[in-house]
Design an enzyme around this catalytic site. Structure first.
Site, PDB file in Angstrom:
ATOM      1  N   THR A  29       0.847  -1.198   0.000  1.00 28.46           N
ATOM      2  CA  THR A  29       0.000   0.000   0.000  1.00 28.46           C
ATOM      3  C   THR A  29       0.879   1.243   0.000  1.00 28.46           C
ATOM      4  O   THR A  29       1.752   1.392   0.852  1.00 28.46           O
ATOM      5  CB  THR A  29      -0.950  -0.035   1.226  1.00 28.46           C
ATOM      6  OG1 THR A  29      -1.909  -1.058   1.010  1.00 28.46           O
ATOM      7  CG2 THR A  29      -1.658   1.295   1.426  1.00 28.46           C
ATOM      8  N   HIS A 179      -7.216 -10.910  -1.618  1.00 25.56           N
ATOM      9  CA  HIS A 179      -6.646 -10.483  -0.325  1.00 25.56           C
ATOM     10  C   HIS A 179      -7.539 -11.009   0.801  1.00 25.56           C
ATOM     11  O   HIS A 179      -8.611 -10.464   1.067  1.00 25.56           O
ATOM     12  CB  HIS A 179      -6.555  -8.958  -0.268  1.00 25.56           C
ATOM     13  CG  HIS A 179      -5.704  -8.428   0.859  1.00 25.56           C
ATOM     14  ND1 HIS A 179      -5.252  -9.226   1.893  1.00 25.56           N
ATOM     15  CD2 HIS A 179      -5.226  -7.175   1.109  1.00 25.56           C
ATOM     16  CE1 HIS A 179      -4.526  -8.477   2.730  1.00 25.56           C
ATOM     17  NE2 HIS A 179      -4.499  -7.237   2.274  1.00 25.56           N
ATOM     18  N   ASN A 182      -4.437 -10.138   6.783  1.00 26.60           N
ATOM     19  CA  ASN A 182      -4.172  -8.853   7.452  1.00 26.60           C
ATOM     20  C   ASN A 182      -5.387  -8.132   8.031  1.00 26.60           C
ATOM     21  O   ASN A 182      -5.415  -6.899   8.080  1.00 26.60           O
ATOM     22  CB  ASN A 182      -3.398  -7.934   6.499  1.00 26.60           C
ATOM     23  CG  ASN A 182      -2.019  -8.501   6.198  1.00 26.60           C
ATOM     24  OD1 ASN A 182      -1.575  -9.455   6.852  1.00 26.60           O
ATOM     25  ND2 ASN A 182      -1.335  -7.947   5.217  1.00 26.60           N
ATOM     26  N   TYR A 184      -8.554  -7.804   7.053  1.00 30.61           N
ATOM     27  CA  TYR A 184      -9.582  -7.176   6.223  1.00 30.61           C
ATOM     28  C   TYR A 184     -10.807  -8.095   6.093  1.00 30.61           C
ATOM     29  O   TYR A 184     -10.900  -9.118   6.776  1.00 30.61           O
ATOM     30  CB  TYR A 184      -8.973  -6.753   4.876  1.00 30.61           C
ATOM     31  CG  TYR A 184      -7.869  -5.741   5.106  1.00 30.61           C
ATOM     32  CD1 TYR A 184      -8.167  -4.466   5.591  1.00 30.61           C
ATOM     33  CD2 TYR A 184      -6.526  -6.077   4.936  1.00 30.61           C
ATOM     34  CE1 TYR A 184      -7.150  -3.547   5.868  1.00 30.61           C
ATOM     35  CE2 TYR A 184      -5.511  -5.166   5.218  1.00 30.61           C
ATOM     36  CZ  TYR A 184      -5.834  -3.902   5.684  1.00 30.61           C
ATOM     37  OH  TYR A 184      -4.841  -2.994   5.975  1.00 30.61           O
ATOM     38  N   ASN A 239      -4.307  -5.231  12.574  1.00 34.64           N
ATOM     39  CA  ASN A 239      -5.701  -4.788  12.492  1.00 34.64           C
ATOM     40  C   ASN A 239      -6.589  -5.444  13.550  1.00 34.64           C
ATOM     41  O   ASN A 239      -7.769  -5.733  13.293  1.00 34.64           O
ATOM     42  CB  ASN A 239      -6.275  -4.982  11.075  1.00 34.64           C
ATOM     43  CG  ASN A 239      -5.796  -3.898  10.120  1.00 34.64           C
ATOM     44  OD1 ASN A 239      -5.641  -2.747  10.518  1.00 34.64           O
ATOM     45  ND2 ASN A 239      -5.536  -4.262   8.868  1.00 34.64           N
TER      46      ASN A 239
HETATM   47  C1  8OZ Z   1      -0.218  -1.119   5.475  1.00 30.95           C
HETATM   48  C2  8OZ Z   1      -0.975   0.045   5.446  1.00 30.95           C
HETATM   49  C3  8OZ Z   1      -2.203   0.027   4.862  1.00 30.95           C
HETATM   50  C4  8OZ Z   1      -2.708  -1.126   4.296  1.00 30.95           C
HETATM   51  C5  8OZ Z   1      -2.169  -4.882   4.225  1.00 30.95           C
HETATM   52  C6  8OZ Z   1      -3.282  -3.493   2.653  1.00 30.95           C
HETATM   53  O1  8OZ Z   1      -1.530  -5.001   5.285  1.00 30.95           O
HETATM   54  C7  8OZ Z   1      -2.490  -3.544   3.701  1.00 30.95           C
HETATM   55  C8  8OZ Z   1      -1.960  -2.302   4.329  1.00 30.95           C
HETATM   56  C9  8OZ Z   1      -0.703  -2.279   4.924  1.00 30.95           C
HETATM   57  O2  8OZ Z   1      -2.540  -5.884   3.622  1.00 30.95           O
END
Ligand code: 8OZ
Length: 362
Positions: A29, A179, A182, A184, A239
């Site tokens: 990112t 994806h 992480n 999401y 996260n």
């Molecule tokens: C760092 C900052 C913002 C997004 C991920 C898409 O960790 C990210 C991400 C990483 O998969």
């Protein structure tokens, strides 16, 4: 002593594509899409073109809809302008002899009302706010409280993945990376800290896998299985996420993905940029459970990459931060010469500085 590193520079057949070496540019990112349209621009074209000597580029996480966005200035793949912008990127990478997959992304609860359509709450399996901050127009702010998705809304998001997958074809990509890592949306369904649902999308492992598999199957209606991979992070804490028994979730998931014949699984081993081995997890067992290729990621160096390939613990190694600071990372690894120092202050947002101005070897 000079290690024989030749395996890292040997070709590899991924699905039905011949890669010229075993390095992968990890999804990174960078928050440098065009302000207002979130379309890739000429600067982004140059950045990816510079890095086309990777065996495979996986693009930065790319939202499948405005609802799927969680940080400002990340690119999308849901408007004609975004497709047009990505087409210039894929043309440049192909002209430079590279291969490029797009990483399709929905952030779920990792978002902010200011980024959402009509200022709505972000969406998630369950209405549980993540403890953390995101990067919006005014700087860093707390993540917003999400609303729990209805089953109808879940189906509609699966439809957004299909539309994005179709757009990715129009944009000239070689394939898709889902994806599912992480913290999401897809991982929010997989893990029990974030999924408290009592319907067919929550509770049992089978139910928690349902969304990931529906998204995968939907994408497989658009792309052949040889061109689809998935990124996973079984024990990542990034996260504000966790699962009480990750092996119980990820082994059945991998069995099901293997049965579908996906080209690869891409594992964030540990928590990205934080730890590789805490808590421990049986990645080798996961690799053995899967029929396709295994891409390993998180903190690999030239030495540990070669070691993992030599020991047959991975087929390909994804490098993240080293690719930010070294457009010619592959050549530097080949010659075994020093790498440029990454500048963290310019990772997210900004201009060419810290993006396309890292020097290559002369
Ligand atoms: C760092 C900052 C913002 C997004 C991920 C898409 O960790 C990210 C991400 C990483 O998969």
């Amino acid at each position: 002593m000079t290690q024989d590193a030749s395996i890292l520079f040997s070709p590899f057949r991924l699905g039905d594509i011949d890669l010229k070496n075993r390095t992968v540019m990890a999804p990174l990112t960078r928050n440098r899409a065009t302000h207002g349209t979130d379309a890739p621009n000429e600067l982004n074209v140059e950045y990816y073109r510079q890095r086309a000597s990777a065996g495979l580029i996986v693009t930065e996480a790319t939202q499948i809809s405005q609802q799927g966005q969680g940080y400002i200035w990340t690119p999308g793949i849901y408007t004609p302008a975004q497709v047009e912008g990505w087409k210039k990127v894929t043309d440049a990478v192909h002209a430079a002899g590279g291969k490029i997959f797009i990483q399709l992304w929905h952030v779920g609860r990792i978002s902010h009302v200011s980024l959402q359509p009509h200022g709505a709450a972000p969406v998630a399996p369950s209405a549980i706010r993540a403890d953390g901050k995101t990067f919006i127009a005014s700087g860093f702010d707390d993540l917003s409280e999400p609303q729990a998705l209805t089953v109808e809304e879940i189906k509609s998001i699966v439809g957004d993945y299909v539309a994005a997958a179709e757009n990715a074809k129009k944009a000239g990509f070689d394939g898709i990376e889902i994806h599912a890592a992480n913290g999401y949306l897809i991982e929010q369904f997989l893990k029990d800290k974030t999924n408290h649902r009592t319907d067919e999308y929550g509770g049992s492992v089978e139910n928690r896998l349902r969304f990931a598999l529906e998204v995968t199957d939907a994408i497989l209606t658009v792309w052949p299985r040889e061109r689809v991979g998935i990124r996973l992070s079984p024990v990542s804490a990034f996260n504000d996420i966790s699962d009480s028994d990750p092996a119980k979730v990820y082994f059945p998931l991998i069995e099901k993905l293997s049965a579908r014949g996906l080209a690869y699984i891409h594992l964030v081993e540990g928590t990205a940029g934080v730890t590789r081995d805490d808590p421990p997890f049986d990645y080798v067992g996961l690799r053995k459970t899967f029929s396709g290729a295994y891409i390993a990621n998180n903190g690999y160096t030239r030495d540990t990459a070669v070691e993992a390939l030599d020991a047959n613990r991975a087929d390909l190694i994804a490098f993240g931060v080293p690719f930010i600071a070294n457009p010619d990372l592959v050549e530097r690894l080949r010659r075994n010469v020093p790498l440029n120092t990454p500048d963290k202050a310019t990772f997210y947002g900004g201009d060419a500085h810290g993006y396309t101005d890292y020097p290559a070897l002369t």
